[in-house]
Design an enzyme around this catalytic site. Structure first.
Site, PDB file in Angstrom:
ATOM      1  N   MET A   1      54.440  52.616  52.626  1.00 43.81           N
ATOM      2  CA  MET A   1      53.793  51.448  52.015  1.00 43.81           C
ATOM      3  C   MET A   1      54.047  50.261  52.920  1.00 43.81           C
ATOM      4  SD  MET A   1      53.068  50.420  48.563  1.00 43.81           S
ATOM      5  CE  MET A   1      52.546  48.835  48.124  1.00 43.81           C
TER       6      MET A   1
ATOM      7  N   HIS B   1      39.929  54.599  52.846  1.00 46.34           N
ATOM      8  CA  HIS B   1      39.922  53.231  52.318  1.00 46.34           C
ATOM      9  C   HIS B   1      38.506  52.763  51.996  1.00 46.34           C
ATOM     10  CE1 HIS B   1      44.108  52.584  52.509  1.00 46.34           C
ATOM     11  NE2 HIS B   1      44.203  52.646  53.818  1.00 46.34           N
TER      12      HIS B   1
ATOM     13  N   GLU C   1      43.605  58.982  54.687  1.00 50.20           N
ATOM     14  CA  GLU C   1      43.148  57.638  54.288  1.00 50.20           C
ATOM     15  C   GLU C   1      42.088  57.046  55.220  1.00 50.20           C
ATOM     16  OE1 GLU C   1      46.046  58.589  53.133  1.00 50.20           O
ATOM     17  OE2 GLU C   1      46.256  57.642  51.160  1.00 50.20           O
TER      18      GLU C   1
ATOM     19  N   ARG D   1      50.584  63.616  57.147  1.00 46.82           N
ATOM     20  CA  ARG D   1      49.831  63.191  55.956  1.00 46.82           C
ATOM     21  C   ARG D   1      48.400  63.669  56.127  1.00 46.82           C
ATOM     22  NH1 ARG D   1      50.643  60.359  50.855  1.00 46.82           N
ATOM     23  NH2 ARG D   1      48.813  59.074  50.516  1.00 46.82           N
TER      24      ARG D   1
ATOM     25  N   ALA E   1      55.336  55.548  45.924  1.00 46.28           N
ATOM     26  CA  ALA E   1      55.574  54.340  46.705  1.00 46.28           C
ATOM     27  C   ALA E   1      55.710  53.168  45.742  1.00 46.28           C
ATOM     28  CB  ALA E   1      54.449  54.126  47.695  1.00 46.28           C
ATOM     29  N   ARG E   2      54.631  52.883  45.019  1.00 50.84           N
ATOM     30  CA  ARG E   2      54.669  51.727  44.114  1.00 50.84           C
ATOM     31  C   ARG E   2      55.726  51.865  43.012  1.00 50.84           C
ATOM     32  NH1 ARG E   2      48.560  51.491  42.512  1.00 50.84           N
ATOM     33  NH2 ARG E   2      48.962  53.731  42.447  1.00 50.84           N
TER      34      ARG E   2
ATOM     35  N   GLN F   1      48.435  44.272  42.212  1.00 48.65           N
ATOM     36  CA  GLN F   1      48.325  42.824  42.359  1.00 48.65           C
ATOM     37  C   GLN F   1      49.292  42.237  43.384  1.00 48.65           C
ATOM     38  OE1 GLN F   1      47.602  41.399  38.330  1.00 48.65           O
ATOM     39  NE2 GLN F   1      48.067  39.339  39.045  1.00 48.65           N
TER      40      GLN F   1
ATOM     41  N   TYR G   1      42.189  56.869  58.591  1.00 51.22           N
ATOM     42  CA  TYR G   1      42.677  56.294  59.853  1.00 51.22           C
ATOM     43  C   TYR G   1      42.277  57.216  61.022  1.00 51.22           C
ATOM     44  CZ  TYR G   1      45.274  52.916  57.066  1.00 51.22           C
ATOM     45  OH  TYR G   1      45.604  51.898  56.199  1.00 51.22           O
TER      46      TYR G   1
HETATM   47  P1  NAP Z   1      39.898  32.911  34.636  1.00 50.87           P
HETATM   48  O1  NAP Z   1      40.036  33.935  35.661  1.00 50.87           O
HETATM   49  O2  NAP Z   1      40.296  31.531  34.920  1.00 50.87           O
HETATM   50  O3  NAP Z   1      38.363  32.948  34.190  1.00 50.87           O
HETATM   51  C1  NAP Z   1      37.815  32.169  33.170  1.00 50.87           C
HETATM   52  C2  NAP Z   1      36.398  31.841  33.542  1.00 50.87           C
HETATM   53  O4  NAP Z   1      35.847  31.078  32.497  1.00 50.87           O
HETATM   54  C3  NAP Z   1      36.346  30.969  34.779  1.00 50.87           C
HETATM   55  O5  NAP Z   1      36.172  31.781  35.916  1.00 50.87           O
HETATM   56  C4  NAP Z   1      35.190  30.020  34.508  1.00 50.87           C
HETATM   57  O6  NAP Z   1      34.059  30.511  35.220  1.00 50.87           O
HETATM   58  C5  NAP Z   1      34.958  30.121  33.011  1.00 50.87           C
HETATM   59  N1  NAP Z   1      35.247  28.836  32.348  1.00 50.87           N
HETATM   60  C6  NAP Z   1      36.327  28.047  32.496  1.00 50.87           C
HETATM   61  N2  NAP Z   1      36.227  26.958  31.720  1.00 50.87           N
HETATM   62  C7  NAP Z   1      35.050  27.054  31.059  1.00 50.87           C
HETATM   63  C8  NAP Z   1      34.388  26.227  30.118  1.00 50.87           C
HETATM   64  N3  NAP Z   1      34.906  25.099  29.685  1.00 50.87           N
HETATM   65  N4  NAP Z   1      33.198  26.651  29.666  1.00 50.87           N
HETATM   66  C9  NAP Z   1      32.639  27.809  30.084  1.00 50.87           C
HETATM   67  N5  NAP Z   1      33.227  28.616  30.981  1.00 50.87           N
HETATM   68  C10 NAP Z   1      34.417  28.251  31.459  1.00 50.87           C
HETATM   69  O7  NAP Z   1      40.667  33.314  33.331  1.00 50.87           O
HETATM   70  P2  NAP Z   1      40.723  34.689  32.546  1.00 50.87           P
HETATM   71  O8  NAP Z   1      39.542  35.530  32.755  1.00 50.87           O
HETATM   72  O9  NAP Z   1      41.045  34.287  31.164  1.00 50.87           O
HETATM   73  O10 NAP Z   1      41.944  35.438  33.200  1.00 50.87           O
HETATM   74  C11 NAP Z   1      43.249  34.871  33.142  1.00 50.87           C
HETATM   75  C12 NAP Z   1      44.113  35.383  34.295  1.00 50.87           C
HETATM   76  O11 NAP Z   1      44.393  36.733  34.138  1.00 50.87           O
HETATM   77  C13 NAP Z   1      43.469  35.201  35.637  1.00 50.87           C
HETATM   78  O12 NAP Z   1      44.447  34.820  36.573  1.00 50.87           O
HETATM   79  C14 NAP Z   1      42.963  36.560  35.941  1.00 50.87           C
HETATM   80  O13 NAP Z   1      42.845  36.805  37.328  1.00 50.87           O
HETATM   81  C15 NAP Z   1      44.029  37.424  35.306  1.00 50.87           C
HETATM   82  N6  NAP Z   1      43.427  38.712  34.945  1.00 50.87           N
HETATM   83  C16 NAP Z   1      43.212  39.590  35.943  1.00 50.87           C
HETATM   84  C17 NAP Z   1      42.614  40.783  35.652  1.00 50.87           C
HETATM   85  C18 NAP Z   1      42.376  41.781  36.742  1.00 50.87           C
HETATM   86  O14 NAP Z   1      42.846  41.590  37.847  1.00 50.87           O
HETATM   87  N7  NAP Z   1      41.647  42.838  36.527  1.00 50.87           N
HETATM   88  C19 NAP Z   1      42.237  41.098  34.364  1.00 50.87           C
HETATM   89  C20 NAP Z   1      42.475  40.172  33.366  1.00 50.87           C
HETATM   90  C21 NAP Z   1      43.076  38.977  33.677  1.00 50.87           C
HETATM   91  P3  NAP Z   1      32.793  29.585  35.488  1.00 50.87           P
HETATM   92  O15 NAP Z   1      33.304  28.198  35.631  1.00 50.87           O
HETATM   93  O16 NAP Z   1      32.160  30.108  36.742  1.00 50.87           O
HETATM   94  O17 NAP Z   1      31.896  29.776  34.328  1.00 50.87           O
HETATM   95 FE1  SF4 Z   2      53.023  48.755  40.684  1.00 53.78          FE
HETATM   96 FE2  SF4 Z   2      51.643  46.491  40.289  1.00 53.78          FE
HETATM   97 FE3  SF4 Z   2      54.183  46.480  41.167  1.00 53.78          FE
HETATM   98 FE4  SF4 Z   2      52.244  47.267  42.774  1.00 53.78          FE
HETATM   99  S1  SF4 Z   2      52.499  45.227  41.912  1.00 53.78           S
HETATM  100  S2  SF4 Z   2      54.214  48.253  42.483  1.00 53.78           S
HETATM  101  S3  SF4 Z   2      50.954  48.350  41.352  1.00 53.78           S
HETATM  102  S4  SF4 Z   2      53.454  47.170  39.177  1.00 53.78           S
END
Ligand code: NAP
Ligand code: SF4
Length: 695
Positions: free
Chosen positions: A28, A254, A166, A216, A312-313, A341, A168
Site C-alpha cells: 500500500m 486501475h 493491477e 502479484r 492492507a487497509r 477516503q 502496471y
Molecule cells: P455537501 O457535500 O456539502 O453537499 C450538499 C450540497 O447541497 C452542496 O453540494 C450544494 O450543492 C447543496 N446546497 C448547499 N446549500 C444549499 C441551499 N441552501 N439550497 C440548496 N442546495 C444547497 O454535504 P452532504 O451531501 O450533506 O455531505 C456531507 C459530508 O459527508 C460531505 O463532506 C460529503 O463529502 C461527506 N459524504 C461523503 C460520501 C461519500 O464519499 N460517498 C457520502 C456521504 C457523505 P449546490 O450548491 O451545487 O446545489
Molecule cells: Fe479502511 Fe477507510 Fe481507513 Fe482506508 S481510510 S484503511 S478504507 S477505514
C-alpha cells in the site's frame, strides 16, 4: 489464550522461511516511500504493524528505474533510497516479523512524461503519452528489476515481490490491448508472457536461494482485452518454474470499470477465483480484495480458497489486528470500512495516506497517544456520540483519563449510523459495533438519551463538544419539512428523516443537493433489494463479471445498460428519481477519486435523472419549480428530499464557557459541531484524536 482463528493464526513454511501466521500486509503506497528522509516514519509505521503480529509485510511499490516511477519524484529502489532502509528492516525483524520489498514498474500508469510500456499510447487514467520500449529497452528494464532486487536484499529485506497485476507494466505486456508487439516480447499469448517471466527469472537469480520471491498475479484483468483463464494459468506455471515462491492474487486494473475494493464490493467476492488458481499450482496462494473481517478470512482459509490473506487497509485501521485475535480480543478490532477516503484517495492526490478510523496510521511518530500518570488523570465529558465523539472518548480513556460520554439519542453513531443504511455501505455498521466494544473495553461511562446542561458539565476538567450537525433547511416558498403543514403538492422531507425511517418516499422523487449524501440517497431510493453487496453472485452479475475461461479479462458485459424504471421488477428501481444541484460540475464531483466513479456508474445504471445548474423557485400543488439552463420547468414529483448540507450544533460550547466559574472546564469543539461545511468524518476523527492526545 483461546481464540477462534486456528487457520489464520497458524504458521506456514513458505519454502525459504516460515511466517508466524497467515496475515500478509499487502502493498500500500503511503507516500512515505517517496522521500528517503521519511525512512524513520516508515520504520515506525511498519514496525508498529510488525509488533501487532502480522506475519509478512510487503512494502509500498518501489520502481526499478526512473521510467517506472509512479510520479516524477515517486519511490525508486535506488542506492540512495535503500541506504536508509536497514532502519525499516531492523524494526520489523526485532518484532519477529518478515518484510519484502515490492518492485513496481508503472508502465503506462506513470504520471510523468518518461512513461514507457509495451506499446505507445495513453492510458485512460493518465494524461501522459507513453513511449514504446525498444527491444533493448525491454532488456534493460529486466536488468533494472534484477539490480533493484539485489539492492533490496542488501538493505535487509527477506525477499521481494514483483508487481505484475493491477494493470502496471508487466500486466500491460500480457494483454493484447496494451501489447501489440511483433518482436519476441509480443506476438500471441506466449510471446506476451516472455517479459514477465524473464523478470521473474532475473530477479530470482539476483536475490539468491534464501530470499523469498512473491509475484502479484492478475487473476481477473476486468478490462475488455484482458487475459483468458488459460493464459493466466500458463503464466502462473511459468512463474513457479522460474523460482516464484508465492503467488499473490490481484483483481482488476486501475482503469477497470468494475469496482474491486470499495465498500459495496461483497466480502471475499473474488476468493473463488483464487481457489481455482490454488488448485492448479504447488506454491502458496494469497487471496486479497475485501477480505476485511477476520471471520471471513478464516473461512477463506478453512474452505481451501487460499493459503494466506492479504490485508492492507485493515492493518492501516488496526495495526494490532493479528495480536488482538490471538489474545481473544477480536471484538476490539478497529474495523476498516473500505471507504478509501484517507488512504487511497489521499495517495492518489499525492498526500500521505492515513486512515479515517485510525488517524495515527502513517503518523505514528507525530500523533502519539501516551498513557497519563495517575495524578494527571482528568475528568473528561464528551458530548455527542458520532464518530468524532466516540473516537475522542475512546482515545482519552485509553490514555487513562476518566471519561463520560453523553448522547442525546438512544443510539451511538450520529451521521455514520445513517450512512450504514445505504445499500452498499453495510460495513459501516461494523465500525459502529467496533466503537461500541472499544468504548466498553476502555471503560468509558456511556449515558444515552441524556442532554447534559452547561451547569452539570462544570464538574469536569475538560468538556469535548461533539454535538454534530442538523440538516440544512432550504428556505423557499412552499418548502417546509413540517408534517403538520401537509397540503397539496410534494411532501418535503430531510435526508435524516428518510434514512431514519421517519418519512416514506413516494414514487417520483426530487433530491435537492448532489453532495455525498444526495448521491447516497439517490442510491438508497433506486438500488435493488436486497442489496447486491450481500450476495456475491448477484453483485458479479450486476457489474457484468463473468468466467475468464470464456470471457477475456473476466468481463461478460463491456458496458452496462441503464435499467428501464418502467419495466424494472422491484419496487425501488421502478421509482423515478431526479438529482439536482445548482453547480454545473458533474454529479458527485467532490467525492473521492477512487469511489466517486462507482457511485456515478450506479446512478447511471439505475436511470437517475441529473439536473445541473439548477435554480430552485418554489413548491406548489404542481410540483417542484426550477429554472434549468434558463428554462422554467416543473418536476411533477410527489416527494422532495432535502440533502443541502448541514448546520453546526455548537451552542453547548458557548453555554459551558459562559457558565464557567474559573479556568475549568476547558472546552474543546470538534467534528461537525466545529465545522459543518465540508463535514467529513476523516477530519472529525483526526481532530478528535488530536484533542485526546493533548489532554
Ligand atoms: P455537501 O457535500 O456539502 O453537499 C450538499 C450540497 O447541497 C452542496 O453540494 C450544494 O450543492 C447543496 N446546497 C448547499 N446549500 C444549499 C441551499 N441552501 N439550497 C440548496 N442546495 C444547497 O454535504 P452532504 O451531501 O450533506 O455531505 C456531507 C459530508 O459527508 C460531505 O463532506 C460529503 O463529502 C461527506 N459524504 C461523503 C460520501 C461519500 O464519499 N460517498 C457520502 C456521504 C457523505 P449546490 O450548491 O451545487 O446545489
Ligand atoms: Fe479502511 Fe477507510 Fe481507513 Fe482506508 S481510510 S484503511 S478504507 S477505514
Amino acid at each position: 489464550m483461546r481464540h477462534d482463528y486456528p487457520h489464520l493464526l497458524s504458521p506456514l513454511d513458505l519454502g525459504r522461511f516460515e511466517v508466524r501466521n497467515r496475515f500478509v500486509m499487502g502493498s500500500m503506497h503511503t507516500g512515505l516511500e517517496d522521500r528517503p528522509g521519511d525512512a524513520k516514519k516508515l520504520a515506525a509505521y511498519l514496525g508498529e504493524r510488525a509488533r501487532g503480529g502480522v506475519g509478512l509485510i510487503v512494502t509500498g511499490g518501489y520502481s526499478p528505474d526512473r521510467t517506472g516511477r509512479l510520479t516524477p519524484r515517486g519511490a525508486q529502489a535506488d542506492d540512495r533510497t535503500l541506504a536508509t532502509h536497514n532502519l525499516i528492516t531492523r524494526e520489523v525483524h526485532e518484532a519477529d516479523g518478515r518484510i519484502i520489498l515490492q518492485l513496481l514498474h508503472a508502465g503506462r500508469y506513470a504520471f510523468h512524461p518518461l512513461a514507457a510500456s509495451a506499446r505507445a499510447g495513453r492510458s485512460p487514467i493518465t494524461p501522459f503519452r507513453t513511449r514504446r520500449l525498444t527491444r533493448r529497452g525491454v532488456g534493460r528494464t529486466i536488468e533494472h528489476f534484477a539490480d533493484a532486487a539485489r539492492r533490496a536484499i542488501g538493505a535487509g529485506y527477506d525477499g521481494v515481490e514483483i508487481m505484475g497485476s493491477e494493470g502496471y507494466l508487466l500486466n500491460q505486456f500480457l494483454v493484447p490491448g496494451t501489447n501489440r508487439r511483433r518482436d519476441r516480447w509480443g506476438r500471441g499469448p506466449e510471446g506476451r508472457r516472455t517479459m514477465p517471466l524473464a523478470v521473474a527469472a532475473a530477479v530470482r537469480e539476483a536475490i539468491g536461494p534464501e530470499a523469498l520471491l512473491s509475484y502479484r498475479i492478475s487473476l481477473l484483468d476486468l478490462v475488455p482485452e484482458g487475459q483468458y483463464w488459460d493464459e493466466t494459468l500458463a503464466l502462473a506455471h511459468g512463474l513457479v518454474e522460474r523460482g516464484v515462491d508465492v503467488l499473490s492474487t490481484g483483481i482488476g486494473w486501475h482503469e477497470s470499470r468494475v469496482p474491486t475494493i470499495v465498500t459495496s464490493v461483497p466480502r471475499a467476492a473474488f476468493a473463488p477465483v483464487t481457489k481455482r488458481l490454488r488448485e492448479e499450482v504447488e506454491v502458496p496462494v494469497v487471496a486479497s480484495n475485501r477480505i476485511h473481517d477476520p471471520q471471513v478470512a478464516e473461512q477463506v482459509l478453512s474452505s481451501g480458497q487460499a493459503d494466506l490473506i492479504s490485508m492492507a487497509r485493515p492493518l492501516l485501521a488496526d495495526p494490532h489486528l493479528p495480536a488482538k485475535l490471538a489474545e481473544g480480543r477480536a471484538n476490539q478490532v478497529v474495523a476498516c470500512i473500505s471507504c478509501n477516503q484517507a488512504c487511497l484517495d489521499n495517495a492518489f492526490e499525492g498526500k500521505r495516506a492515513s486512515c479515517l478510523v485510525n488517524p495515527r496510521a502513517g503518523h505514528e511518530t507525530e500523533l502519539v497517544l501516551s498513557p497519563v500518570l495517575e495524578r494527571r488523570r482528568r475528568k473528561v465529558a464528551v458530548v455527542g456520540a458520532g464518530p468524532a465523539g466516540l473516537e475522542a472518548a475512546i482515545s482519552a480513556a485509553e490514555r487513562g483519563h476518566v471519561v463520560t460520554l453523553f448522547e442525546a439519542t438512544k443510539e451511538l453513531g450520529g451521521q455514520l449510523r445513517l450512512a450504514a443504511r445505504i445499500p452498499g455501505k453495510e460495513d459501516y455498521a461494523q465500525a459502529l459495533t467496533s466503537w461500541r466494544m472499544r468504548l466498553f473495553a476502555a471503560g468509558v461511562g456511556v449515558r444515552l438519551g441524556t442532554r447534559p446542561s452547561a451547569q452539570e458539565l462544570q464538574d469536569f476538567h475538560d468538556v469535548v463538544v461533539a454535538t454534530g450537525v442538523r440538516p440544512r433547511v432550504v428556505d423557499l416558498p412552499g418548502f417546509t419539512t413540517d408534517p403538520a403543514a401537509d397540503g397539496p403538492g410534494p411532501r418535503v422531507i430531510s435526508y435524516a428523516d428518510l434514512l431514519e425511517g421517519r418519512a416514506e418516499p413516494g414514487e417520483t422523487v426530487a433530491i435537492i443537493g448532489a453532495g455525498g449524501i444526495g448521491v447516497d440517497v439517490a442510491e438508497y431510493l433506486t438500488s435493488p433489494l436486497p442489496s447486491p453487496t450481500l450476495d456475491t453472485d448477484t453483485w458479479l452479475q450486476h457489474w457484468g463479471v463473468g468466467d475468464p475461461q470464456g470471457h477475456r479479462g473476466g468481463l461478460a458485459v463491456a458496458r452496462r445498460a441503464p435499467v428501464d424504471p418502467a419495466t424494472a421488477a422491484d419496487g425501488r428501481r421502478s421509482r423515478e428519481v431526479h438529482l439536482l444541484q445548482r453547480k454545473e460540475t458533474k454529479i458527485g464531483a467532490g467525492l473521492g477519486k477512487t469511489t466517486g466513479w462507482v457511485h456515478r456508474a450506479e446512478l447511471r445504471h439505475a436511470g437517475v435523472i441529473n439536473h445541473l445548474g439548477v435554480t430552485y423557485r418554489r413548491i406548489d400543488a404542481e410540483g417542484l419549480h426550477i429554472l434549468e439552463h434558463e428554462e422554467e420547468r416543473v418536476l411533477a414529483v410527489d416527494t422532495v428530499v432535502v440533502c443541502a448540507g448541514q448546520i453546526s450544533e455548537n451552542a453547548l460550547a458557548q453555554e459551558v464557557t459562559r457558565a464557567r466559574r474559573g479556568r475549568s472546564p476547558r472546552v474543546h469543539l470538534i467534528g461537525g459541531a466545529d465545522v459543518a461545511a465540508e463535514l467529513d468524518a476523516e477530519r472529525a476523527i483526526r481532530q478528535a484524536v488530536e484533542v485526546a492526545a493533548g489532554l
